[in-house]
Design an enzyme around this catalytic site. Structure first.
Site, PDB file in Angstrom:
ATOM      1  N   LYS A 103       0.816  -1.225   0.000  1.00  0.00           N
ATOM      2  CA  LYS A 103       0.000   0.000   0.000  1.00  0.00           C
ATOM      3  C   LYS A 103       0.850   1.276   0.000  1.00  0.00           C
ATOM      4  CE  LYS A 103      -4.078  -1.977   2.165  1.00  0.00           C
ATOM      5  NZ  LYS A 103      -5.061  -1.890   3.255  1.00  0.00           N
ATOM      6  N   ASP A 163     -10.096   2.530   2.539  1.00  0.00           N
ATOM      7  CA  ASP A 163     -10.194   1.796   3.809  1.00  0.00           C
ATOM      8  C   ASP A 163     -10.930   2.609   4.876  1.00  0.00           C
ATOM      9  OD1 ASP A 163      -8.986  -0.580   3.077  1.00  0.00           O
ATOM     10  OD2 ASP A 163      -6.989   0.013   3.749  1.00  0.00           O
TER      11      ASP A 163
HETATM   12  P1  NAP Z   1       1.104  -3.701   9.398  1.00  0.00           P
HETATM   13  O1  NAP Z   1       1.350  -2.524   8.539  1.00  0.00           O
HETATM   14  O2  NAP Z   1       2.014  -4.883   9.348  1.00  0.00           O
HETATM   15  O3  NAP Z   1       1.070  -3.157  10.927  1.00  0.00           O
HETATM   16  C1  NAP Z   1       0.891  -4.041  11.991  1.00  0.00           C
HETATM   17  C2  NAP Z   1       0.591  -3.265  13.275  1.00  0.00           C
HETATM   18  O4  NAP Z   1       0.263  -4.206  14.295  1.00  0.00           O
HETATM   19  C3  NAP Z   1       1.766  -2.447  13.797  1.00  0.00           C
HETATM   20  O5  NAP Z   1       1.252  -1.312  14.449  1.00  0.00           O
HETATM   21  C4  NAP Z   1       2.393  -3.435  14.818  1.00  0.00           C
HETATM   22  O6  NAP Z   1       3.109  -2.784  15.845  1.00  0.00           O
HETATM   23  C5  NAP Z   1       1.166  -4.063  15.389  1.00  0.00           C
HETATM   24  N1  NAP Z   1       1.372  -5.389  15.970  1.00  0.00           N
HETATM   25  C6  NAP Z   1       1.718  -6.537  15.301  1.00  0.00           C
HETATM   26  N2  NAP Z   1       1.760  -7.569  16.162  1.00  0.00           N
HETATM   27  C7  NAP Z   1       1.426  -7.071  17.385  1.00  0.00           C
HETATM   28  C8  NAP Z   1       1.302  -7.666  18.668  1.00  0.00           C
HETATM   29  N3  NAP Z   1       1.521  -8.960  18.874  1.00  0.00           N
HETATM   30  N4  NAP Z   1       0.947  -6.871  19.709  1.00  0.00           N
HETATM   31  C9  NAP Z   1       0.710  -5.554  19.510  1.00  0.00           C
HETATM   32  N5  NAP Z   1       0.832  -4.933  18.327  1.00  0.00           N
HETATM   33  C10 NAP Z   1       1.174  -5.696  17.264  1.00  0.00           C
HETATM   34  O7  NAP Z   1      -0.357  -4.313   9.161  1.00  0.00           O
HETATM   35  P2  NAP Z   1      -1.655  -3.505   8.677  1.00  0.00           P
HETATM   36  O8  NAP Z   1      -1.711  -3.429   7.204  1.00  0.00           O
HETATM   37  O9  NAP Z   1      -1.697  -2.227   9.439  1.00  0.00           O
HETATM   38  O10 NAP Z   1      -2.846  -4.489   9.113  1.00  0.00           O
HETATM   39  C11 NAP Z   1      -3.298  -4.561  10.464  1.00  0.00           C
HETATM   40  C12 NAP Z   1      -4.571  -5.418  10.525  1.00  0.00           C
HETATM   41  O11 NAP Z   1      -5.642  -4.778   9.854  1.00  0.00           O
HETATM   42  C13 NAP Z   1      -4.437  -6.803   9.879  1.00  0.00           C
HETATM   43  O12 NAP Z   1      -5.052  -7.750  10.743  1.00  0.00           O
HETATM   44  C14 NAP Z   1      -5.209  -6.672   8.579  1.00  0.00           C
HETATM   45  O13 NAP Z   1      -5.755  -7.912   8.164  1.00  0.00           O
HETATM   46  C15 NAP Z   1      -6.313  -5.706   9.013  1.00  0.00           C
HETATM   47  N6  NAP Z   1      -6.950  -4.976   7.887  1.00  0.00           N
HETATM   48  C16 NAP Z   1      -8.281  -5.186   7.658  1.00  0.00           C
HETATM   49  C17 NAP Z   1      -8.923  -4.489   6.633  1.00  0.00           C
HETATM   50  C18 NAP Z   1     -10.396  -4.715   6.395  1.00  0.00           C
HETATM   51  O14 NAP Z   1     -10.907  -4.326   5.328  1.00  0.00           O
HETATM   52  N7  NAP Z   1     -11.117  -5.301   7.332  1.00  0.00           N
HETATM   53  C19 NAP Z   1      -8.222  -3.587   5.835  1.00  0.00           C
HETATM   54  C20 NAP Z   1      -6.857  -3.371   6.102  1.00  0.00           C
HETATM   55  C21 NAP Z   1      -6.247  -4.084   7.127  1.00  0.00           C
HETATM   56  P3  NAP Z   1       4.672  -2.368  15.659  1.00  0.00           P
HETATM   57  O15 NAP Z   1       4.659  -1.059  14.923  1.00  0.00           O
HETATM   58  O16 NAP Z   1       5.167  -2.264  17.048  1.00  0.00           O
HETATM   59  O17 NAP Z   1       5.315  -3.472  14.857  1.00  0.00           O
END
Ligand code: NAP
Length: 283
Positions: free
Chosen positions: A75, A112
């Protein structure tokens, strides 16, 4: 380049670029939208190797593709690739929807946030205006949804992240538009919120960020961007704290897709039957 496209002749072709994409529900969602609105489109999921995203987009364009969605991990790269961006995508620093404008220029948007806000306020009838809102996470998803959350006029937005520096960075980026606060999870001690949106990927690992006691009002609501057949770890955490409104991200997934479809086709599909279909048998 090792990307495989399965374009269909005689239809307008769209796709989802990501890695991984095999699990994606987007082809099914867009097929339902197309059926419902009588649009002759074909939408496929395209697995893109880590360093081949720009080439994949250009190849798709050359082959006659009309537009695409973008998911993890591309993205932010998509944002950089776009020559033009809609204001909400520009602000987010992440693009999930792109198309080819006049002269073949790549244009980007981010649906989103609109999808999330629509699911919360329209589908669920919950309020964002004038509430104290906590957003967990500072990754791509948090980045994508914060502009729309800001626009919905909560009283206060706090971003809390495992790595506090990333939350602070994000808050600083949005600071010119709205005074977003930021901290690590420990910094939440003693604070109480009307709603929590979990934009971390912790639920994917069955984990819940370490949140202090009393951080959510029982009369408030909790939203996990992740969705699964069973309640996610975060929504189970909310249930244990007596929070009555607990929502997973399936509605957001369908709503962000509908917003992309609207951008590409100029027609807004009905989302409720598609959400219902996926809830009943598609997860
Ligand atoms: P990302 O860019 O990889 O970011 C992950 C985030 O989660 C970071 O803030 C990370 O913290 C944190 N994190 C990961 N593991 C953790 C843990 N064990 N404890 C606490 N914090 C943790 O991922 P993303 O794209 O933002 O996606 C996040 C979620 O949103 C995913 O589950 C994805 O499937 C969902 N999502 C859903 C939709 C929808 O349409 N429903 C759309 C987009 C995304 P750090 O910065 O400390 O690493």
């Amino acid at each position: 380049m090792s990307v495989n496209f399965a374009l269909v002749a005689g239809a307008d072709n769209y796709c989802l670029f990501g890695n991984p994409v095999a699990h994606s529900k987007s082809p099914r969602i867009h097929a339902e939208f197309a059926r419902q609105t009588h649009q002759n489109i074909h939408y496929s999921a395209v697995l893109v190797p880590e360093h081949e995203f720009p080439e994949a987009v250009r190849k798709f364009q050359e082959l006659g593709g009309c537009g695409a969605n973008v998911t993890l991990p591309f993205k932010q790269e998509a944002w950089r690739l776009c020559a033009q961006r809609q204001p909400r995508a520009h602000l987010a620093g992440a693009v999930n929807t792109l198309w080819f404008g006049a002269g073949g220029v790549i244009v980007g948007d981010n649906t989103d946030g609109a999808g999330l806000v629509r699911d919360i306020t329209v589908n669920r009838g919950l309020q964002l205006r004038d509430i104290d809102l906590l957003v967990l996470g500072a990754g791509g998803a948090a980045r994508g949804v914060i502009p729309a959350l800001v626009e919905a006029s909560p009283r206060r937005i706090v971003i809390a992240n495992r790595t506090p520096e990333r939350a602070l960075e994000l808050a600083a980026e949005f600071g010119a538009v709205f005074p977003v606060e930021a901290c690590g999870f420990q910094g939440l001690t003693g604070q109480v919120f009307d709603a929590i949106i979990n934009a971390t990927s912790a639920s994917l690992q069955g984990q819940v960020p370490p949140l202090p006691a009393g951080v959510i009002r029982a009369a408030g609501w909790c939203y996990d961007l992740m969705y699964a057949r069973e309640p996610t770890a975060f929504l189970s955490w909310a249930a244990d704290r007596g929070v009555s409104h607990r929502i997973d991200g399936l509605g957001m997934l369908v709503e962000q897709a509908a917003e992309s479809f609207w951008i590409w086709r100029g027609i807004r599909p009905e989302t409720a039957p598609v959400i219902k279909l996926l809830r009943v048998n598609g997860r």
